[in-house]
Design a protein around this motif. Structure first.
Motif, PDB file in Angstrom:
ATOM      1  N   ASP A  27      -2.328  -8.475  -0.009  1.00 53.81           N
ATOM      2  CA  ASP A  27      -1.946  -7.316  -0.828  1.00 53.81           C
ATOM      3  C   ASP A  27      -3.198  -6.813  -1.546  1.00 53.81           C
ATOM      4  OD1 ASP A  27      -0.884  -5.456  -2.576  1.00 53.81           O
ATOM      5  OD2 ASP A  27       0.520  -6.836  -3.514  1.00 53.81           O
ATOM      6  N   TRP A  28      -3.566  -5.546  -1.279  1.00 58.74           N
ATOM      7  CA  TRP A  28      -4.740  -4.957  -1.917  1.00 58.74           C
ATOM      8  C   TRP A  28      -4.357  -4.015  -3.046  1.00 58.74           C
ATOM      9  CZ3 TRP A  28      -7.834  -3.799   3.219  1.00 58.74           C
ATOM     10  CH2 TRP A  28      -8.371  -4.999   3.696  1.00 58.74           C
ATOM     11  N   GLY A  29      -3.074  -3.932  -3.376  1.00 58.17           N
ATOM     12  CA  GLY A  29      -2.636  -3.188  -4.553  1.00 58.17           C
ATOM     13  C   GLY A  29      -2.259  -1.743  -4.286  1.00 58.17           C
ATOM     14  N   LEU A  30      -1.964  -1.055  -5.385  1.00 53.59           N
ATOM     15  CA  LEU A  30      -1.556   0.341  -5.337  1.00 53.59           C
ATOM     16  C   LEU A  30      -2.760   1.263  -5.258  1.00 53.59           C
ATOM     17  CD1 LEU A  30       1.197   0.310  -8.130  1.00 53.59           C
ATOM     18  CD2 LEU A  30       1.557   0.353  -5.656  1.00 53.59           C
ATOM     19  N   ILE A  31      -2.580   2.410  -4.604  1.00 52.96           N
ATOM     20  CA  ILE A  31      -3.610   3.453  -4.617  1.00 52.96           C
ATOM     21  C   ILE A  31      -3.704   3.941  -6.066  1.00 52.96           C
ATOM     22  CG2 ILE A  31      -4.145   5.818  -3.880  1.00 52.96           C
ATOM     23  CD1 ILE A  31      -4.481   4.005  -1.519  1.00 52.96           C
ATOM     24  N   PRO A  32      -4.902   3.955  -6.662  1.00 52.55           N
ATOM     25  CA  PRO A  32      -5.014   4.309  -8.088  1.00 52.55           C
ATOM     26  C   PRO A  32      -4.958   5.808  -8.386  1.00 52.55           C
ATOM     27  CG  PRO A  32      -7.163   3.723  -7.207  1.00 52.55           C
ATOM     28  CD  PRO A  32      -6.162   3.474  -6.108  1.00 52.55           C
ATOM     29  N   THR A  33      -5.010   6.662  -7.362  1.00 54.36           N
ATOM     30  CA  THR A  33      -5.095   8.110  -7.593  1.00 54.36           C
ATOM     31  C   THR A  33      -3.835   8.835  -7.125  1.00 54.36           C
ATOM     32  OG1 THR A  33      -6.260   8.343  -5.483  1.00 54.36           O
ATOM     33  CG2 THR A  33      -7.631   8.131  -7.481  1.00 54.36           C
ATOM     34  N   MET A  34      -2.674   8.218  -7.350  1.00 56.80           N
ATOM     35  CA  MET A  34      -1.406   8.765  -6.864  1.00 56.80           C
ATOM     36  C   MET A  34      -1.086  10.117  -7.516  1.00 56.80           C
ATOM     37  SD  MET A  34      -0.387   6.618  -4.600  1.00 56.80           S
ATOM     38  CE  MET A  34       1.062   7.585  -4.223  1.00 56.80           C
ATOM     39  N   ILE A  35      -0.533  11.024  -6.685  1.00 61.80           N
ATOM     40  CA  ILE A  35       0.009  12.300  -7.138  1.00 61.80           C
ATOM     41  C   ILE A  35       1.539  12.205  -7.120  1.00 61.80           C
ATOM     42  CG2 ILE A  35       0.203  14.775  -6.640  1.00 61.80           C
ATOM     43  CD1 ILE A  35      -2.612  14.520  -5.284  1.00 61.80           C
ATOM     44  N   GLU A  36       2.086  11.654  -6.017  1.00 61.81           N
ATOM     45  CA  GLU A  36       3.525  11.430  -5.866  1.00 61.81           C
ATOM     46  C   GLU A  36       3.747  10.090  -5.185  1.00 61.81           C
ATOM     47  OE1 GLU A  36       5.171  14.432  -3.336  1.00 61.81           O
ATOM     48  OE2 GLU A  36       4.648  16.066  -4.680  1.00 61.81           O
ATOM     49  N   GLY A  37       4.792   9.390  -5.591  1.00 64.52           N
ATOM     50  CA  GLY A  37       5.141   8.138  -4.933  1.00 64.52           C
ATOM     51  C   GLY A  37       4.311   6.972  -5.418  1.00 64.52           C
ATOM     52  N   GLU A  38       4.275   5.925  -4.601  1.00 64.64           N
ATOM     53  CA  GLU A  38       3.588   4.692  -4.975  1.00 64.64           C
ATOM     54  C   GLU A  38       3.081   4.002  -3.710  1.00 64.64           C
ATOM     55  OE1 GLU A  38       4.999   2.258  -8.558  1.00 64.64           O
ATOM     56  OE2 GLU A  38       5.600   1.036  -6.836  1.00 64.64           O
ATOM     57  N   SER A  39       1.986   4.492  -3.149  1.00 63.28           N
ATOM     58  CA  SER A  39       1.422   3.891  -1.935  1.00 63.28           C
ATOM     59  C   SER A  39       0.804   2.537  -2.245  1.00 63.28           C
ATOM     60  CB  SER A  39       0.359   4.808  -1.326  1.00 63.28           C
ATOM     61  OG  SER A  39       0.935   5.978  -0.818  1.00 63.28           O
ATOM     62  N   ARG A  40       1.245   1.523  -1.511  1.00 64.44           N
ATOM     63  CA  ARG A  40       0.705   0.166  -1.642  1.00 64.44           C
ATOM     64  C   ARG A  40      -0.142  -0.119  -0.414  1.00 64.44           C
ATOM     65  NH1 ARG A  40       0.922  -4.102  -4.602  1.00 64.44           N
ATOM     66  NH2 ARG A  40       2.499  -3.290  -5.995  1.00 64.44           N
ATOM     67  N   THR A  41      -1.282  -0.753  -0.636  1.00 63.24           N
ATOM     68  CA  THR A  41      -2.182  -1.088   0.462  1.00 63.24           C
ATOM     69  C   THR A  41      -2.247  -2.600   0.671  1.00 63.24           C
ATOM     70  OG1 THR A  41      -4.162  -1.179  -0.930  1.00 63.24           O
ATOM     71  CG2 THR A  41      -3.598   0.958   0.034  1.00 63.24           C
ATOM     72  N   SER A  42      -2.538  -2.964   1.901  1.00 60.84           N
ATOM     73  CA  SER A  42      -2.768  -4.360   2.249  1.00 60.84           C
ATOM     74  C   SER A  42      -3.711  -4.358   3.448  1.00 60.84           C
ATOM     75  CB  SER A  42      -1.453  -5.068   2.587  1.00 60.84           C
ATOM     76  OG  SER A  42      -0.807  -4.426   3.665  1.00 60.84           O
ATOM     77  N   GLY A  43      -4.174  -5.528   3.815  1.00 59.64           N
ATOM     78  CA  GLY A  43      -5.067  -5.569   4.954  1.00 59.64           C
ATOM     79  C   GLY A  43      -5.587  -6.950   5.241  1.00 59.64           C
ATOM     80  N   LYS A  44      -6.517  -6.960   6.180  1.00 57.46           N
ATOM     81  CA  LYS A  44      -7.176  -8.203   6.572  1.00 57.46           C
ATOM     82  C   LYS A  44      -8.613  -7.861   6.926  1.00 57.46           C
ATOM     83  CE  LYS A  44      -6.804 -12.128   9.667  1.00 57.46           C
ATOM     84  NZ  LYS A  44      -5.947 -12.819  10.628  1.00 57.46           N
ATOM     85  N   LEU A  45      -9.546  -8.551   6.285  1.00 55.88           N
ATOM     86  CA  LEU A  45     -10.961  -8.327   6.578  1.00 55.88           C
ATOM     87  C   LEU A  45     -11.334  -8.973   7.902  1.00 55.88           C
ATOM     88  CD1 LEU A  45     -12.829  -8.937   3.207  1.00 55.88           C
ATOM     89  CD2 LEU A  45     -12.547  -6.778   4.425  1.00 55.88           C
ATOM     90  N   LEU A  46     -12.135  -8.254   8.667  1.00 64.50           N
ATOM     91  CA  LEU A  46     -12.751  -8.807   9.865  1.00 64.50           C
ATOM     92  C   LEU A  46     -14.164  -9.272   9.519  1.00 64.50           C
ATOM     93  CD1 LEU A  46     -12.850  -9.357  12.918  1.00 64.50           C
ATOM     94  CD2 LEU A  46     -13.580  -6.980  13.208  1.00 64.50           C
ATOM     95  N   TYR A  47     -14.868  -8.432   8.743  1.00 66.78           N
ATOM     96  CA  TYR A  47     -16.253  -8.740   8.380  1.00 66.78           C
ATOM     97  C   TYR A  47     -16.625  -7.991   7.107  1.00 66.78           C
ATOM     98  CZ  TYR A  47     -21.320  -9.005   8.483  1.00 66.78           C
ATOM     99  OH  TYR A  47     -22.629  -9.221   8.144  1.00 66.78           O
ATOM    100  N   LYS A  48     -17.387  -8.647   6.247  1.00 70.78           N
ATOM    101  CA  LYS A  48     -17.961  -7.997   5.072  1.00 70.78           C
ATOM    102  C   LYS A  48     -19.390  -8.492   4.948  1.00 70.78           C
ATOM    103  CE  LYS A  48     -16.542  -6.385   0.623  1.00 70.78           C
ATOM    104  NZ  LYS A  48     -15.359  -6.237  -0.203  1.00 70.78           N
ATOM    105  N   GLY A  49     -20.336  -7.562   5.016  1.00 76.55           N
ATOM    106  CA  GLY A  49     -21.744  -7.921   5.002  1.00 76.55           C
ATOM    107  C   GLY A  49     -22.259  -8.242   3.610  1.00 76.55           C
ATOM    108  N   PRO A  50     -23.531  -8.626   3.539  1.00 75.55           N
ATOM    109  CA  PRO A  50     -24.164  -8.916   2.258  1.00 75.55           C
ATOM    110  C   PRO A  50     -24.076  -7.698   1.336  1.00 75.55           C
ATOM    111  CG  PRO A  50     -25.616  -9.483   4.090  1.00 75.55           C
ATOM    112  CD  PRO A  50     -24.447  -8.733   4.656  1.00 75.55           C
TER     113      PRO A  50
END
Length: 124
Positions: A27-50
């Motif tokens: 769970d990556w949380g709610l979109i902080p810039t909502m105009i309408e509704g409540e979009s929730r984000t989630s995901g899975k990292l494949l790679y994150k560099g230095p």
């Protein structure tokens, strides 16, 4: 030093098989810039560099309407769902499954998620 002696964790290539079927996400949380509704984000990292760049993985977002400001170049391949991005210039980008889009750093507009979207992304 030969390649055979290197630590495999330093040379392993990140791979995600069948990204459309990825079910275990964070769970990556709610979109902080909502105009309408409540979009929730989630995901899975494949790679994150230095330093956090580049970053790639799976991103999922539930329906809603929000302001969107892209702060780093992002390539997206949408696997599921439908959404509409509208650039501040008025350009409308309709997204449906199997759509690829590149959003350059500085892109500003809105996003309306009609049906939960799942995408593979890379940010640099």
């Amino acid at each position: 030093m030969s390649h055979a002696n290197k630590d495999k964790s330093q040379t392993a290539t990140p791979v995600m098989h069948d990204p459309k079927s990825v079910a275990e996400t964070v769970d990556w949380g709610l979109i902080p810039t909502m105009i309408e509704g409540e979009s929730r984000t989630s995901g899975k990292l494949l790679y994150k560099g230095p330093g956090g760049s580049p970053e790639s993985g799976i991103w999922i977002c539930t329906p809603g309407y929000w302001d969107c400001h892209v702060t780093a170049d992002e390539l997206c391949h949408f696997l599921e769902g439908r959404c509409t991005y509208t650039h501040e210039s008025g350009e409308v980008i309709e997204i449906e499954p199997d759509t690829a889009a590149f959003f350059p750093a500085g892109w500003k507009g809105t996003c309306r998620v009609h049906e939960t979207v799942k995408k593979v992304y890379m940010i640099r």
